[in-house]
Write a protein that holds these residues in place. Structure first.
Motif, mmCIF file in Angstrom:
data_model
loop_
_atom_site.group_PDB
_atom_site.id
_atom_site.type_symbol
_atom_site.label_atom_id
_atom_site.label_comp_id
_atom_site.label_asym_id
_atom_site.label_seq_id
_atom_site.Cartn_x
_atom_site.Cartn_y
_atom_site.Cartn_z
ATOM 1 N N TYR A 145 88.250 -2.660 -70.070
ATOM 2 C CA TYR A 145 87.003 -2.082 -69.605
ATOM 3 C C TYR A 145 86.319 -1.471 -70.813
ATOM 4 N N VAL A 146 85.053 -1.135 -70.683
ATOM 5 C CA VAL A 146 84.286 -0.656 -71.834
ATOM 6 C C VAL A 146 83.885 0.802 -71.630
ATOM 7 N N LEU A 147 84.181 1.621 -72.607
ATOM 8 C CA LEU A 147 83.774 3.026 -72.613
ATOM 9 C C LEU A 147 82.549 3.153 -73.509
ATOM 10 N N GLY A 176 82.331 5.229 -75.920
ATOM 11 C CA GLY A 176 82.793 5.551 -77.270
ATOM 12 C C GLY A 176 84.289 5.739 -77.246
ATOM 13 N N GLY A 177 84.891 5.893 -78.428
ATOM 14 C CA GLY A 177 86.343 5.972 -78.511
ATOM 15 C C GLY A 177 86.932 7.311 -78.093
ATOM 16 N N PRO A 214 90.015 3.032 -81.593
ATOM 17 C CA PRO A 214 90.001 2.576 -80.200
ATOM 18 C C PRO A 214 88.829 1.639 -79.963
ATOM 19 N N GLY A 215 89.063 0.606 -79.202
ATOM 20 C CA GLY A 215 87.987 -0.320 -78.854
ATOM 21 C C GLY A 215 88.490 -1.347 -77.873
ATOM 22 N N GLY A 258 84.376 5.022 -82.470
ATOM 23 C CA GLY A 258 83.137 4.262 -82.549
ATOM 24 C C GLY A 258 82.228 4.608 -81.389
HETATM 25 C C1 JDE Z 1 89.057 1.615 -75.625
HETATM 26 N N1 JDE Z 1 89.570 0.342 -73.951
HETATM 27 C C2 JDE Z 1 88.235 0.310 -74.034
HETATM 28 C C3 JDE Z 1 83.425 0.709 -77.424
HETATM 29 C C4 JDE Z 1 81.766 -1.144 -77.486
HETATM 30 C C5 JDE Z 1 79.971 -2.855 -76.289
HETATM 31 C C6 JDE Z 1 79.950 -1.498 -75.969
HETATM 32 C C7 JDE Z 1 80.875 -0.641 -76.560
HETATM 33 C C8 JDE Z 1 85.106 0.848 -82.163
HETATM 34 O O1 JDE Z 1 84.090 0.253 -81.503
HETATM 35 C C9 JDE Z 1 83.917 0.438 -80.147
HETATM 36 C C10 JDE Z 1 84.614 1.393 -79.415
HETATM 37 C C11 JDE Z 1 84.367 1.532 -78.040
HETATM 38 C C12 JDE Z 1 85.112 2.556 -77.242
HETATM 39 O O2 JDE Z 1 86.403 2.130 -76.791
HETATM 40 C C13 JDE Z 1 86.512 1.438 -75.598
HETATM 41 C C14 JDE Z 1 87.889 1.132 -75.124
HETATM 42 N N2 JDE Z 1 90.042 1.093 -74.888
HETATM 43 O O3 JDE Z 1 85.544 1.048 -74.970
HETATM 44 C C15 JDE Z 1 82.743 -0.247 -78.156
HETATM 45 C C16 JDE Z 1 81.744 -2.463 -77.765
HETATM 46 N N3 JDE Z 1 80.871 -3.310 -77.178
HETATM 47 C C17 JDE Z 1 82.977 -0.379 -79.516
#
Ligand code: JDE
Length: 404
Positions: free
Chosen positions: A141-143, A145-146, A88-89, A114
């Motif tokens: 949007y940014v979480l 972590g996954g 997930p990311g 992640g």
């Molecule tokens: C999943 N929509 C959003 C976040 C991350 C800056 C800050 C954080 C695998 O690497 C990742 C995973 C995640 C978590 O997932 C989400 C997500 N569906 O945010 C980052 C990247 N850049 C990196």
């Protein structure tokens, strides 16, 4: 279905033991195993991250623990089988009901959660040498972590497994399974009062007429989808806002399309008033041709298609009144602010000496009245000058001083 999740926060996945997914696990329909990434580290501090090469904020997850953890997950499965790896990311392909259905067919999924700024890019390449890998995003949007994304995806897929959700019908009937939003639902009491307001359950639902109920629910689904998620309906012309479009004076060549657009836009008013016997419906090309010399009519086109129109003039009976009429936006493009822009444009054309801006709509057209109120119009304190079934709305022209 078997699911492995690798994370530095195994406790984050505890909710998978609850409710329907917990029961599915106890029933043997689903086996979920959660692994702590730190278990495969070999240093005293159980390190999983380090500073980014090239500089920048935050930390990056190191490749070695990920390779070790994924090898361990794979080694633990039936010989010859491999999981599909999901990472997930925010940069992944979009998770949709369609993707949930597709992944629910897989016998084995592994999720890599992640944290920090992400995982060393070489992990993706390495994993792809051994597994089918998909990076998947829940949305823009940014979480942190996954893990939360895994909870959402596992729940969406888990409930599609045979035996997890009670009856197959409740799956099919739901939102997004057939591309439309859900119909509104109600339960007892049939009449409910709160804050001095009584709200009734729509009478059709109490009628016992199953055909009528099904038709009403379908109409509600179409209406809601058009209003809230027009993107889910037949591909509409790609129009963001009117900013991309140019107003043009209507010409006789526009009129056949303007007749069609007008009728399409006045369907709700016809439905509400129970008749098609009023000018927006009865006007054809001859009537609109005549109107071109009585009004100034503007049209907007997107990708060649006529999508909006309005007409303006001084009131022939009172030249201090600026009349707006036949205000319309193609039904599939409504709700994007196009109407607001058109109204503002038409008002801005009012000559300086105008004291009142006037528009008229069906008395029963609540949506129109709401839109005009939002634009600063108020119901006129007189009976409609056009027809008893309509109301006049008026406002003062914006003073020149506050024009941006
Ligand atoms: C999943 N929509 C959003 C976040 C991350 C800056 C800050 C954080 C695998 O690497 C990742 C995973 C995640 C978590 O997932 C989400 C997500 N569906 O945010 C980052 C990247 N850049 C990196």
């Amino acid at each position: 279905m078997r699911i492995d999740v690798v994370t530095i926060f195994p406790e984050y996945l505890a909710p998978l033991e609850l409710s329907l997914l917990g029961k599915a696990q106890r029933d043997g329909i689903l086996q979920i195993r959660v692994h702590d990434l730190r278990e495969v580290t070999t240093d005293r501090h159980r390190t999983v991250d380090d500073t980014p090469y090239g500089g920048g904020a935050g930390m990056v997850m190191k490749p070695e623990p990920w390779a070790a953890a994924l090898a361990r997950v794979c080694a633990d499965g039936p010989t010859g089988q491999r999981p599909v790896l999901i990472i997930p990311g925010p940069g992944g392909e979009r998770f949709t009901q369609q993707l949930a259905r597709e992944l629910a067919q897989e016998p084995w999924l592994a999720f890599a959660c992640g944290r920090y700024e992400g995982i060393d890019e070489r992990v993706y390449a390495h994993a792809a040498d051994h597994l089918r890998v998909r990076t998947i995003s829940l949305g823009d949007y940014v979480l942190n972590g996954g893990e939360v994304a895994v909870l959402a995806m596992v729940e969406a897929m888990g409930r599609l497994l045979p035996g997890v959700v009670g009856n197959a019908e409740s799956l099919v009937e739901e939102s997004h399974e057939d591309g439309l939003l859900e119909y509104p639902v109600y339960t007892k009491p049939a009449s409910w009062t709160r804050d001095g307001v009584t709200r009734e359950v729509p009478p059709v639902l109490l009628s016992g007429d199953h055909g009528a109920i099904a038709r009403w629910r379908h109409a509600q689904r179409l209406e809601r989808t058009a209003a809230r998620r027009p993107d889910l309906l037949a591909p509409a012309a790609a129009v963001g806002a009117l900013a991309d479009l140019d107003a043009a004076l209507a010409t006789p060549a526009d009129l056949p399309e303007l007749v069609v657009l007008t009728r399409a836009c006045w369907v709700p008013e016809a439905a509400a008033s129970g008749t098609f016997d009023f000018p927006p419906f009865t006007d054809g090309v001859p009537e609109l041709t005549a109107s071109l010399s009585e009004w100034t009519t503007y049209v907007w086109r997107a990708a060649g298609r006529l999508v909006a129109s309005i007409r303006v003039r001084r009131d022939p009976e009172d030249d201090r009144v600026w009349q707006l009429g036949r205000f319309m936006v193609a039904p599939d493009l409504q709700g994007r602010g196009i109407g607001q822009e058109i109204l503002t444009f038409a008002e801005s054309l009012a000559p300086r000496d105008v004291s009142t801006i006037w528009i008229n709509t069906g008395r029963v057209s609540e949506r129109n009245i709401r839109i005009y109120r939002k634009a600063g119009f108020r119901l006129a304190p007189w009976d409609s000058q056009v027809h008893p079934a309509t109301v006049d709305l008026i406002k003062s022209p914006r003073s020149r001083a506050d024009k941006g």
